[in-house]
Design an enzyme around this catalytic site. Structure first.
Site, short mmCIF file in Angstrom:
data_model
loop_
_atom_site.label_atom_id
_atom_site.label_comp_id
_atom_site.label_asym_id
_atom_site.label_seq_id
_atom_site.Cartn_x
_atom_site.Cartn_y
_atom_site.Cartn_z
N GLU A 83 0.85 -1.18 0.00
CA GLU A 83 0.00 0.00 0.00
C GLU A 83 0.89 1.25 0.00
O GLU A 83 1.97 1.25 0.60
CB GLU A 83 -0.85 -0.04 1.27
CG GLU A 83 -1.71 1.16 1.54
CD GLU A 83 -2.40 1.08 2.89
OE1 GLU A 83 -3.46 1.69 3.04
OE2 GLU A 83 -1.88 0.37 3.81
N LYS B 233 -9.48 1.35 -2.02
CA LYS B 233 -9.65 0.83 -0.67
C LYS B 233 -11.06 1.11 -0.13
O LYS B 233 -11.53 2.25 -0.17
CB LYS B 233 -8.59 1.45 0.25
CG LYS B 233 -8.51 0.85 1.64
CD LYS B 233 -7.37 1.49 2.41
CE LYS B 233 -7.17 0.91 3.80
NZ LYS B 233 -6.07 1.58 4.52
N CYS C 30 -4.67 -3.46 3.32
CA CYS C 30 -4.39 -3.21 4.73
C CYS C 30 -5.59 -3.42 5.65
O CYS C 30 -5.95 -4.55 5.96
CB CYS C 30 -3.80 -1.81 4.88
SG CYS C 30 -2.84 -1.56 6.39
#
Length: 269
Positions: free
Chosen positions: A40, A112, A150
């Site tokens: 990321e 995300k 994440c």
């Protein structure tokens, strides 16, 4: 199929980050890897997301995206990387993963879904959430990969949706913030998502001090196939679709599942 995980210590120098990505992509290709996953925010990273992130954001076909595509094509390797993408809101960017094929073609872009508003961080202040929660997958050499970023790792339903969409490998590109028990949680959650969905889970992480390092590949039974420490580095390992099929045959949880989990709209009575 061999894949590689590139563990970076990305910073605010985009050019230096791209050079590191290029160097690791070349090394991975020389070791026979067909895909390399970077963390990321691989192209731009700071200790905390701040107002500079929207200012460096670019469209997918901007200069940074084009350079990532060139790196993939130059080394004839599929490449997945964190990328700060411009959004319709000039005050907030998308935290995006881009996947390019060995020919440099864009295979997928995942924005995300779950932003890191935890541990005193407020990612949503400068980053916009994905406009859709649809699973994002792509194929390389007959292997289907699903994308998570994440904090998404903490939401098992999202990993399950990628498994239901046909994924055999989940790529979890992360900058996992350090803290109490965070290393144990990182390793445990990667293994748990692998066991729950009978697939490989590859976690590519930023190195300390921004993150915890320990990029690793977990197999469909939750065993660790390969793992880095805290240093910047590269690891390669094999994923096998036959192993995925065999584990799913012995543990057919996807067809036995009786509950479709959804968000509760009101408190239980």
């Amino acid at each position: 199929m061999h894949i590689a995980l590139g563990q970076l210590a990305s910073g605010a120098d985009v050019g230096a980050n791209l050079q590191a990505i290029d160097r690791f992509a070349a090394q991975a290709a020389s070791r026979g890897a067909r895909l390399i996953a970077f963390p990321e925010y691989a192209t731009y990273e700071k200790k905390m997301v701040d107002a500079t992130f929207p200012t460096v954001a670019q469209p997918l076909d901007g200069q940074i995206g084009c350079e990532l595509a060139k790196i993939a094509k130059r080394h004839e390797i599929a490449l997945v990387s964190g990328f700060v993408e411009s959004s319709p809101d000039p005050a907030r960017a998308f935290n995006t993963l881009v996947a390019f094929g060995p020919d440099g073609a864009l295979l997928a872009a995942y924005r995300k879904v779950h932003l890191f508003d935890a541990q005193g961080f407020e990612e949503s202040r400068y980053v916009a959430p994905a406009p859709t929660t649809d699973p994002v997958t792509f194929c390389v050499d007959g292997v289907r990969f699903g994308l998570l970023t994440c904090y998404d790792l903490r939401f098992p339903e999202q990993a399950q949706s990628l498994s239901d969409a046909g994924s055999q490998v989940l790529l979890v590109c992360s900058s996992w913030v350090p803290g109490e028990s965070k290393m144990a949680q990182w390793r445990t959650l990667l293994a748990a998502r692998a066991i729950e969905n009978s697939l490989y889970v590859a976690g590519s992480c930023q190195a300390p001090p921004v993150s915890v390092g320990h990029s690793l590949l977990a197999d469909p039974m939750g065993g660790v196939v390969a793992e880095l420490g805290v240093e910047v580095g590269l690891v390669t390992a094999e994923v096998c679709v036959d192993t995925v099929a065999d584990v799913r045959k012995h543990f057919p949880t996807s067809v036995q599942r009786r509950i479709e989990w959804g968000r509760r709209t009101s408190p239980p009575t």
